[in-house]
Design an enzyme around this catalytic site. Sequence first.
Site, PDB file in Angstrom:
ATOM      1  N   ASP A  18      62.048  47.756  24.140  1.00 41.56           N
ATOM      2  CA  ASP A  18      61.060  47.520  23.082  1.00 41.56           C
ATOM      3  C   ASP A  18      59.804  48.403  23.142  1.00 41.56           C
ATOM      4  OD1 ASP A  18      62.954  45.544  22.730  1.00 41.56           O
ATOM      5  OD2 ASP A  18      61.624  43.885  23.209  1.00 41.56           O
ATOM      6  N   LYS A  79      67.045  43.765  18.002  1.00 41.20           N
ATOM      7  CA  LYS A  79      67.232  42.399  18.474  1.00 41.20           C
ATOM      8  C   LYS A  79      66.116  41.516  17.964  1.00 41.20           C
ATOM      9  CE  LYS A  79      64.955  42.979  23.028  1.00 41.20           C
ATOM     10  NZ  LYS A  79      63.849  42.038  22.909  1.00 41.20           N
ATOM     11  N   CYS A 112      59.970  39.793  27.263  1.00 38.78           N
ATOM     12  CA  CYS A 112      61.287  40.423  27.193  1.00 38.78           C
ATOM     13  C   CYS A 112      61.756  40.964  28.535  1.00 38.78           C
ATOM     14  CB  CYS A 112      61.280  41.513  26.127  1.00 38.78           C
ATOM     15  SG  CYS A 112      60.937  40.861  24.466  1.00 38.78           S
TER      16      CYS A 112
END
Length: 195
Positions: A18, A79, A112
């Site tokens: 990310d 995602k 995450c």
Amino acid sequence: MTTLGNLTPSSTVFFCCDMQERFRPAIKYFGDIISVGQRLLQGARLLGIPVIVTEQYPKGLGSTVQEIDLTGAKLVLPKTKFSMVLPEVEAALAEIPGVRSVVLFGVETHVCIQQTALELIGRGLEVHIVADATSSRSMMDRMFALERLARTGIIVTTSEAILLQLVADKEHPKFKEIQNLIKASAPESGLLSKV
């Protein structure tokens, strides 16, 4: 049992989590982790290590920052789940024979990165979190996440340690190229004082 943390290119995969444009103004030392992340990806390409990349809700948060070169990535996947461990990622891992270790970096450390690391270690993989390529909006969240993860047996280390461990020997055919990547030390940001 103590985790030794030995890495070899043939049993390692890199996870880049990310590193997206919309996070740039919010994540502490984002420019530094982009720089170190790019160094890791260059090392992965040199050593033939597969790279898996995720992007959290790219429709709202944008794509991976342009400074991160994703050339040759095995998988780039959008995602909404916080963990990177998605069915497509598990399928990609199953295609890589002998994977034992995951080198994990990106954002955010306490969300995450933490959820991905815990899922991976729960599946029996060894996880190495790259401290100088991982950050959060809050240094307190980052610090406590790294402490928690280290207590679970996840290895918290640095980009230079990872790259040199992967070549293991000055006589490695790619040593000089890796040495050129690390000649300039990783940025001396406030990240390392918060581990």
